[in-house]
Scaffold this motif. Sequence first.
Motif, mmCIF file in Angstrom:
data_model
loop_
_atom_site.group_PDB
_atom_site.id
_atom_site.type_symbol
_atom_site.label_atom_id
_atom_site.label_comp_id
_atom_site.label_asym_id
_atom_site.label_seq_id
_atom_site.Cartn_x
_atom_site.Cartn_y
_atom_site.Cartn_z
ATOM 1 N N ILE A 1 11.646 17.628 -3.385
ATOM 2 C CA ILE A 1 12.595 17.446 -3.175
ATOM 3 C C ILE A 1 12.690 16.601 -1.798
ATOM 4 C CG2 ILE A 1 14.795 18.329 -2.250
ATOM 5 C CD1 ILE A 1 14.117 20.890 -4.235
ATOM 6 N N PRO A 2 11.899 16.999 -0.696
ATOM 7 C CA PRO A 2 12.096 15.938 0.514
ATOM 8 C C PRO A 2 11.295 14.766 0.218
ATOM 9 C CG PRO A 2 10.624 18.008 0.990
ATOM 10 C CD PRO A 2 11.364 18.211 -0.336
ATOM 11 N N PHE A 3 10.131 14.754 -0.449
ATOM 12 C CA PHE A 3 9.496 13.650 -0.760
ATOM 13 C C PHE A 3 10.475 12.740 -1.473
ATOM 14 C CE2 PHE A 3 6.805 11.015 -3.876
ATOM 15 C CZ PHE A 3 6.084 10.537 -2.980
ATOM 16 N N VAL A 4 11.144 12.843 -2.500
ATOM 17 C CA VAL A 4 12.025 11.955 -3.283
ATOM 18 C C VAL A 4 13.279 11.684 -2.448
ATOM 19 C CG1 VAL A 4 13.290 11.777 -5.149
ATOM 20 C CG2 VAL A 4 11.231 12.764 -5.556
ATOM 21 N N ILE B 1 0.782 -1.193 -0.077
ATOM 22 C CA ILE B 1 -0.038 0.041 -0.066
ATOM 23 C C ILE B 1 0.894 1.383 0.100
ATOM 24 C CG2 ILE B 1 -1.806 1.317 1.213
ATOM 25 C CD1 ILE B 1 -2.850 -1.341 2.212
ATOM 26 N N SER B 2 2.045 1.108 0.951
ATOM 27 C CA SER B 2 3.086 2.567 0.885
ATOM 28 C C SER B 2 3.726 2.696 -0.540
ATOM 29 C CB SER B 2 3.892 2.140 2.006
ATOM 30 O OG SER B 2 4.772 1.158 1.550
ATOM 31 N N PHE B 3 3.644 1.466 -1.297
ATOM 32 C CA PHE B 3 4.525 1.714 -2.520
ATOM 33 C C PHE B 3 3.519 2.402 -3.518
ATOM 34 C CE2 PHE B 3 8.002 -0.487 -1.157
ATOM 35 C CZ PHE B 3 8.787 -0.486 -2.049
ATOM 36 N N ILE B 4 2.253 1.863 -3.401
ATOM 37 C CA ILE B 4 1.081 2.352 -4.395
ATOM 38 C C ILE B 4 0.845 3.590 -4.028
ATOM 39 C CG2 ILE B 4 -1.323 2.195 -4.869
ATOM 40 C CD1 ILE B 4 -1.141 -0.845 -4.465
ATOM 41 N N LEU B 5 0.936 4.313 -2.858
ATOM 42 C CA LEU B 5 0.811 5.486 -2.547
ATOM 43 C C LEU B 5 1.926 6.483 -2.867
ATOM 44 C CD1 LEU B 5 -0.965 5.292 0.837
ATOM 45 C CD2 LEU B 5 -2.017 5.980 -1.029
ATOM 46 N N ALA B 6 2.861 5.967 -2.651
ATOM 47 C CA ALA B 6 4.096 6.715 -3.277
ATOM 48 C C ALA B 6 3.992 6.773 -4.823
ATOM 49 C CB ALA B 6 5.628 6.162 -2.839
ATOM 50 N N ILE C 1 14.512 7.874 -1.075
ATOM 51 C CA ILE C 1 15.752 7.277 -1.197
ATOM 52 C C ILE C 1 16.087 6.816 0.418
ATOM 53 C CG2 ILE C 1 18.197 7.679 -1.603
ATOM 54 C CD1 ILE C 1 17.174 9.660 -3.896
ATOM 55 N N GLY C 2 16.117 7.608 1.209
ATOM 56 C CA GLY C 2 16.421 7.383 2.612
ATOM 57 C C GLY C 2 15.678 6.065 3.170
ATOM 58 N N LEU C 3 14.394 5.901 3.058
ATOM 59 C CA LEU C 3 13.526 4.759 3.300
ATOM 60 C C LEU C 3 14.111 3.656 2.575
ATOM 61 C CD1 LEU C 3 10.170 6.187 3.596
ATOM 62 C CD2 LEU C 3 11.386 5.266 5.456
ATOM 63 N N TRP C 4 14.610 3.680 1.409
ATOM 64 C CA TRP C 4 14.711 2.484 0.731
ATOM 65 C C TRP C 4 16.309 1.943 1.396
ATOM 66 C CZ3 TRP C 4 19.342 2.597 -2.774
ATOM 67 C CH2 TRP C 4 19.295 1.420 -3.505
ATOM 68 N N LEU C 5 17.238 2.875 1.522
ATOM 69 C CA LEU C 5 18.368 2.657 2.083
ATOM 70 C C LEU C 5 18.213 1.969 3.559
ATOM 71 C CD1 LEU C 5 20.524 5.492 1.071
ATOM 72 C CD2 LEU C 5 21.123 3.349 0.310
ATOM 73 N N THR D 1 18.028 -4.712 -10.341
ATOM 74 C CA THR D 1 17.557 -3.763 -11.677
ATOM 75 C C THR D 1 16.421 -2.733 -11.363
ATOM 76 O OG1 THR D 1 18.222 -5.514 -12.951
ATOM 77 C CG2 THR D 1 16.879 -3.950 -14.218
ATOM 78 N N LEU D 2 15.329 -2.958 -10.888
ATOM 79 C CA LEU D 2 14.348 -2.230 -10.482
ATOM 80 C C LEU D 2 14.929 -1.111 -9.272
ATOM 81 C CD1 LEU D 2 11.036 -4.168 -10.388
ATOM 82 C CD2 LEU D 2 11.789 -2.542 -12.005
ATOM 83 N N GLY D 3 15.283 -1.738 -8.374
ATOM 84 C CA GLY D 3 15.923 -0.552 -7.634
ATOM 85 C C GLY D 3 17.014 0.395 -8.197
ATOM 86 N N ALA D 4 17.875 0.105 -9.081
ATOM 87 C CA ALA D 4 18.760 0.678 -9.709
ATOM 88 C C ALA D 4 18.095 1.657 -10.600
ATOM 89 C CB ALA D 4 19.981 0.069 -10.625
ATOM 90 N N VAL D 5 17.079 1.336 -11.367
ATOM 91 C CA VAL D 5 16.560 2.214 -12.415
ATOM 92 C C VAL D 5 15.727 3.078 -11.647
ATOM 93 C CG1 VAL D 5 14.661 2.128 -13.962
ATOM 94 C CG2 VAL D 5 16.361 0.406 -14.097
ATOM 95 N N ASP D 6 15.134 2.863 -10.393
ATOM 96 C CA ASP D 6 14.414 3.824 -9.654
ATOM 97 C C ASP D 6 15.417 5.011 -9.080
ATOM 98 O OD1 ASP D 6 12.106 4.797 -8.289
ATOM 99 O OD2 ASP D 6 12.510 3.716 -6.501
ATOM 100 N N LYS D 7 16.462 4.458 -8.404
ATOM 101 C CA LYS D 7 17.063 5.268 -7.663
ATOM 102 C C LYS D 7 17.801 6.369 -8.664
ATOM 103 C CE LYS D 7 15.238 3.787 -4.408
ATOM 104 N NZ LYS D 7 14.047 4.531 -4.220
#
Length: 137
Positions: free
Chosen positions: A87-90, A57-62, A94-98, A115-121
């Motif tokens: 800016i802070p949203f993105v 759900i958090s991924f869908i909301l993002a 990144i911070g949450l992913w790490l 691959t998806l992580g690299a493309v996204d980041k």
Amino acid sequence: MYSFADMCGMATTTQSGVQLRTESLGGLHWIGILAALVSAGVHLLLGVRMAPSGMGISFILAGLGFLGAIVLILIDYRRRAVYAVGIPFVLAQIGLWLLINFVNGSKSFPADIGTLGAVDKVAQLVLVGILVALLRS
């Protein structure tokens, strides 16, 4: 007869009465929109895969947040505020992913990025740079 602006979707009114105002968008805007679309797509894809969990759900909301910001840019609704909030949203993404994957998770950085992580980041880092540049201009 349709004008060039009508054919390109510039300054056209949708059926809901919302007017697209793309004539003032420059190259940086379009690269930022593409980067946001990439990140939205990754988040929505992963969110659907993980649904109905809280993480899904958090991924869908993002992902919807990225799409909503794109719409606000396209209709020229407080663009500078969208840049400033983006800016802070993105950066939080990144911070949450790490944090979730590498600090508190079992993954090893950079070996387990995927691959998806690299493309996204990469898309998100490009987006942050563009948002900073647009906010400063």
